[in-house]
Design a protein around this motif. Structure first.
Motif, PDB file in Angstrom:
ATOM      1  N   ASN A  59       0.806  -1.222   0.000  1.00  0.00           N
ATOM      2  CA  ASN A  59       0.000   0.000   0.000  1.00  0.00           C
ATOM      3  C   ASN A  59       0.839   1.271   0.000  1.00  0.00           C
ATOM      4  N   ASP A  65      -3.871  -1.012  -3.642  1.00  0.00           N
ATOM      5  CA  ASP A  65      -5.005  -0.974  -2.731  1.00  0.00           C
ATOM      6  C   ASP A  65      -5.247  -2.398  -2.240  1.00  0.00           C
ATOM      7  N   THR A  67      -6.234  -5.264   0.285  1.00  0.00           N
ATOM      8  CA  THR A  67      -7.067  -5.532   1.449  1.00  0.00           C
ATOM      9  C   THR A  67      -6.205  -6.283   2.448  1.00  0.00           C
TER      10      THR A  67
END
Length: 166
Positions: A59, A65, A67
């Motif tokens: 990130n 992006d 998770t």
């Protein structure tokens, strides 16, 4: 092969030694919460280590992006090993992306700070690997508190190292 990729391969070997040791623990002990340790359980610490790689390398540095993994996604050592397979791919991508650009300034937000942080790829890589080894020591200590006698998970056996003959 770059030196940092070689170093990470050795880290993966020591991580595998820790996984093999954790497979000797009773399944409930792997997930058992201990009051005297941050993150609670061996499983939670393993998840936290993977999360650190995802957060900082994925990130922050690669601007992905991702998770972030959570403890509820992992119920045993095999699940954790699978999660680290994805982590290994992320590290490979990071090392390829920043090869020969280790001092490049990367700026991004950090959840616990108001101001953005500016860090270098070499700092980020050093942070995630030292962070993993810090928590590896805690995992071994936690297993002791659960009544186990840890195996040596620190050193990669020289016979397993790719050593060049000169």
């Amino acid at each position: 092969m770059s030196e940092l990729k070689m170093q990470y391969d050795w880290i993966r070997l020591t991580r595998e030694k820790l996984f093999r040791y954790c497979e000797l623990l009773e399944a409930e002990d792997y997930c058992s919460e201990l009051d005297n340790f941050g993150w609670g359980s061996i499983r939670n610490l393993h998840v936290h280590v993977a999360e650190c790689y995802q957060s900082w390398l994925g990130n922050f540095a690669l601007k992905k992006d991702i998770t972030i993994i959570t403890p509820d996604q992992v119920s045993n050592v095999n699940d954790m090993r699978k999660a680290f397979t994805e982590t290994d791919q992320l590290v490979e991508e990071f090392l390829d992306e920043f090869a020969a650009r280790w001092e490049t300034a990367i700026t991004g937000s950090v959840p616990w700070q108001d101001e953005p942080a500016t860090l270098t790829p070499i700092w980020l890589f050093t942070h995630v690997i030292t962070h993993e080894f810090h928590h590896k020591g805690q995992i071994v200590s936690m297993s002791r508190q659960l009544g186990y006698t840890p195996e040596d998970t620190d050193l990669v056996e020289p016979k397993n190292l790719p050593i060049e003959k000169v």
